[in-house]
Design a protein around this motif. Sequence first.
Motif, PDB file in Angstrom:
ATOM      1  N   CYS A  15       0.898  -1.390  -0.005  1.00  0.00           N
ATOM      2  CA  CYS A  15      -0.023  -0.234  -0.183  1.00  0.00           C
ATOM      3  C   CYS A  15       0.852   1.313   0.013  1.00  0.00           C
ATOM      4  O   CYS A  15       0.392   2.330  -0.751  1.00  0.00           O
ATOM      5  CB  CYS A  15      -0.916  -0.093   1.200  1.00  0.00           C
ATOM      6  SG  CYS A  15      -2.089  -1.347   1.120  1.00  0.00           S
ATOM      7  N   PHE A  92      -8.550  -2.010  -2.030  1.00  0.00           N
ATOM      8  CA  PHE A  92      -8.817  -0.669  -1.435  1.00  0.00           C
ATOM      9  C   PHE A  92      -9.293  -0.764  -0.028  1.00  0.00           C
ATOM     10  O   PHE A  92      -8.771   0.171   0.773  1.00  0.00           O
ATOM     11  CB  PHE A  92     -10.491  -0.066  -2.190  1.00  0.00           C
ATOM     12  CG  PHE A  92      -9.936   0.371  -3.531  1.00  0.00           C
ATOM     13  CD1 PHE A  92      -9.235   1.481  -3.486  1.00  0.00           C
ATOM     14  CD2 PHE A  92     -10.377  -0.094  -4.618  1.00  0.00           C
ATOM     15  CE1 PHE A  92      -8.844   2.281  -4.749  1.00  0.00           C
ATOM     16  CE2 PHE A  92     -10.387   0.570  -5.841  1.00  0.00           C
ATOM     17  CZ  PHE A  92      -9.444   1.802  -5.927  1.00  0.00           C
ATOM     18  N   CYS A  95      -5.849  -1.559   2.071  1.00  0.00           N
ATOM     19  CA  CYS A  95      -5.144  -0.045   1.955  1.00  0.00           C
ATOM     20  C   CYS A  95      -5.729   0.924   2.862  1.00  0.00           C
ATOM     21  O   CYS A  95      -5.136   1.865   3.554  1.00  0.00           O
ATOM     22  CB  CYS A  95      -4.568   0.307   0.579  1.00  0.00           C
ATOM     23  SG  CYS A  95      -3.666  -0.939  -0.213  1.00  0.00           S
ATOM     24  N   LEU A 149      -5.492   6.746  -2.535  1.00  0.00           N
ATOM     25  CA  LEU A 149      -6.962   5.959  -2.398  1.00  0.00           C
ATOM     26  C   LEU A 149      -8.047   6.792  -2.738  1.00  0.00           C
ATOM     27  O   LEU A 149      -9.027   6.295  -3.805  1.00  0.00           O
ATOM     28  CB  LEU A 149      -7.028   5.425  -0.953  1.00  0.00           C
ATOM     29  CG  LEU A 149      -6.058   4.061  -0.649  1.00  0.00           C
ATOM     30  CD1 LEU A 149      -6.308   3.817   0.807  1.00  0.00           C
ATOM     31  CD2 LEU A 149      -6.014   3.136  -1.617  1.00  0.00           C
TER      32      LEU A 149
END
Length: 192
Positions: A15, A92, A95, A149
């Motif tokens: 990440c 997603f 992270c 993100l």
Amino acid sequence: MAQPRATTPLSPQFCFSTGTLREFLRFSRSTVDDTISQNLNALLTPARAGFDPRSTSQRTSKLLGKDVNANRCDSFISEVLFPAWDSRAQVFEFCAAVAASPDLDDPEATLRELQRQKDSDRVVDERLDPYSGRFCPRESRIDVLASTLRQERVIEDIVRRRTWEVIQDRCEKPPPDWRAAIAAWKKRTADQ
């Protein structure tokens, strides 16, 4: 037709390496979502008579419409598309959890703290130097990850919406909403 790759265990280093994270997302999107029309074309049954060279002598403007069989389309959606979307959603989620946790191993934490102390000791006289009031602290790895993100989630939403538009245009009897369809798919796969 593209098949999803085997998953590997996720780590915080994955990440924090935002280049690697973005490359994974880009690769996953390119194998399934960016080639959605080609993947759907692969589901069509080829002509039984074979290629006729005379078919190229006339220009046709036949628009493709609901030409993919509902069973084949459902199979593609549940075996290829949704697993790819789910793997990206898992990345997603993981992270985001990393970005929400304190980063105790941040290698630049002491450097940022030294910069803050230096900045607090600095004398600012904007009459002599109008730029002396500027201070641009380095962002922490968590802040960079959170920003990445946010950007990638916006991209993901656009990609999914566009992919679903193509599916609705090409498939017979597609589910009306991709969010409801993927929720139903997750429930079915969890029950199995």
